[in-house]
Design an enzyme around this catalytic site. Structure first.
Site, PDB file in Angstrom:
ATOM      1  N   GLU A 220     -67.045 -30.725 -24.680  1.00  0.00           N
ATOM      2  CA  GLU A 220     -67.437 -31.155 -26.023  1.00  0.00           C
ATOM      3  C   GLU A 220     -68.274 -32.413 -25.852  1.00  0.00           C
ATOM      4  O   GLU A 220     -67.732 -33.503 -25.663  1.00  0.00           O
ATOM      5  CB  GLU A 220     -66.195 -31.411 -26.892  1.00  0.00           C
ATOM      6  CG  GLU A 220     -65.339 -30.180 -27.115  1.00  0.00           C
ATOM      7  CD  GLU A 220     -66.069 -29.058 -27.822  1.00  0.00           C
ATOM      8  OE1 GLU A 220     -67.128 -29.332 -28.440  1.00  0.00           O
ATOM      9  OE2 GLU A 220     -65.609 -27.910 -27.763  1.00  0.00           O
ATOM     10  N   CYS A 254     -69.447 -38.101 -32.382  1.00  0.00           N
ATOM     11  CA  CYS A 254     -70.342 -37.204 -31.636  1.00  0.00           C
ATOM     12  C   CYS A 254     -71.171 -36.320 -32.563  1.00  0.00           C
ATOM     13  O   CYS A 254     -72.244 -35.860 -32.176  1.00  0.00           O
ATOM     14  CB  CYS A 254     -69.542 -36.342 -30.670  1.00  0.00           C
ATOM     15  SG  CYS A 254     -68.316 -35.279 -31.453  1.00  0.00           S
TER      16      CYS A 254
END
Length: 474
Positions: A220, A254
């Site tokens: 991720e 993110c």
């Protein structure tokens, strides 16, 4: 693990892994009730210790909004557990498949088996959600887990270690701390699955280390997630839909909007709309409990360097609330940045902070080309109420996930996978996809007393085999 690893981290980590592997071999298939008990205990502990978690997060950041922590770190974990408890029985049930005429009579099932020991490498930006979230998935799938926590969140780590050690033996859940040396040793362990959340640069090192053991990875990562504001979208509405995603945790997310693509001639209007909304949400930020600080001096200095580099190279920078950056508290009001170019660090790397480049485009296809000329992002945000425009952008771009007329909230969808593509990551977790990621789908073919397999045994060329060839090779 109740203490940071100091000497021979690789040897100590291997010992913990060996204990978890031995424990898994003794109990390779936890029952539904056992898994649910683990998750229910974890939920109760999170709810009971939420104030301690919130306080620790703020200590690690210098200041972090209590509500930001509650909404973005604790609430997703509780929702995840609730959703998992509701659906886990269905997920665990073996799946019946069709054998087909060629294999008949036979029974085909797919059994979802725990992979074994899962390694989880946790970043500093959401240290609770991004440690407990993957742990929920690992336990739901029946695995053991080792968590490597970030060295930048020591107060939060202390709370998490105490919480998890009070619930789980180290042979089930182990918590590891340490600097880069420990992280490197951790990623080199022969896990049965490794999940890493962090930067693309570090992700490459993690994948390289995992490859030596043929360890499957879920990465991720991040990247520069764009917002495309279509010509039909009112600017006030566009700002209202995207500003929270940029300001939550001071942009240290993110999936935060990294830059905005605006129709030509609308940049000034967008800036004014952003400033108006920012002031309505926060006003002054220096002593505002709702607005978070940058995690540490290292990250703060990085952002200041990016700003100075952009200014030297011709960018125009406007503070969203008109205030200067608060160096003492490490608080930065969103910086609206125009006249940017690819020579600036700002446009080369993921920003991960409250800096927002604004870029003009002539046509919608120009905006799409701008996105496609760059590495595929973790998220793409479309601001348009026109369905044809929405579909055009969706069909001509690639990204890990998409929000239409919203930002970041797709991450909270429990019944949908989350993950990147290309440089923004690989693999999925959350919900059922997470369960599948951390399970081995074992195909099982079962025959009864009637053995049709012998029909294809040598010597070849008998009449039955010739008939089979004619039947299936057509």
């Amino acid at each position: 693990m109740n203490m940071p690893l100091e000497l021979n981290p690789n040897e100590q980590l291997q010992q913990i892994l060996a204990k978890q592997q031995a424990s898994y071999r003794q109990q390779p298939a936890p029952t539904l009730d056992e898994r649910k008990q683990q998750l229910e205990a974890l939920k109760a502990a999170l709810l009971a210790r939420q104030e301690a978690i919130i306080t620790a997060l703020s200590q690690d950041y210098g200041h972090r909004s209590k509500d930001d922590s509650r909404i973005s770190d604790i609430m997703p974990c509780i929702n995840n557990i609730n959703y998992t408890l509701k659906h886990l029985k269905t997920w665990m049930k073996p799946s019946r498949r069709h054998a087909g005429m060629l294999l008949a009579p036979a029974k085909i099932t797919v059994q979802y088996q725990p992979v074994g020991v899962v390694g989880i490498i946790v970043p500093w930006n959401f240290p609770v959600m991004l440690s407990i979230g993957p742990l929920i998935t690992a336990l739901a799938a029946g695995n053991r887990a080792m968590l490597k926590l970030s060295e930048f969140t020591p107060h939060t780590n202390a709370v998490l270690k105490q919480l998890l050690s009070s619930l789980f033996d180290e042979t089930l859940v182990a918590v590891i701390e340490g600097e880069a040396e420990v992280a490197a040793a951790f990623s080199s362990l022969p896990f049965d699955h490794l999940l890493f959340t962090g930067s693309t640069t570090v992700g490459r090192h993690v994948m390289r280390a995992a490859a030596a053991n043929l360890t499957p990875v879920t990465l991720e990562l991040g990247g520069k997630s764009p917002v495309i504001v279509a010509p039909d979208m009112p600017l006030d509405e566009a700002v209202e839909r995207m500003i929270y995603g940029k300001c939550l945790n001071a942009g240290q997310i993110c999936v935060a909007p990294d830059y905005v693509l605006i129709p030509k001639g609308k940049v000034d209007g967008f800036k004014l709309a952003f400033q108006t909304k920012f002031n309505a949400m926060y006003g002054s930020i220096s002593n505002n409990a709702d607005y978070g600080a940058i995690i540490n001096e290292r990250q703060f200095d990085r952002l200041i360097t990016i700003l100075e580099d952009a200014k030297v190279k011709g960018a125009q920078i406007t503070s969203a609330n008109g205030e200067a950056i608060d160096n003492q508290q490490r608080k930065i009001p969103t910086q609206l940045i125009t006249q940017v170019n690819d020579e600036m660090i700002l446009m080369q790397d993921e920003i991960f902070g409250p800096l927002l480049p604004i870029i003009e485009y002539d046509t919608l296809n120009d905006a799409i080309d701008y996105v496609n000329d760059r590495p595929r992002p973790l998220a793409l945000y479309i601001m348009s109420f026109n369905e044809a425009t929405q579909q055009h952008i969706l069909s001509h771009t690639h990204s890990g996930g998409v929000c239409i007329n919203e930002t970041i909230f797709h991450v909270a969808a429990d019944d949908a996978p989350f993950g990147g593509i290309g440089p923004s990551g690989m693999g999925h977790y959350h919900g059922k996809e997470g369960f599948l990621t951390m399970s081995h789908a074992k195909t099982i073919l079962s025959r009864g007393k009637l053995n049709t397999g012998k029909l294809v045994h040598p010597p070849y060329g008998n009449p039955i085999q010739k008939l089979l060839m004619k039947l299936f090779l057509r």
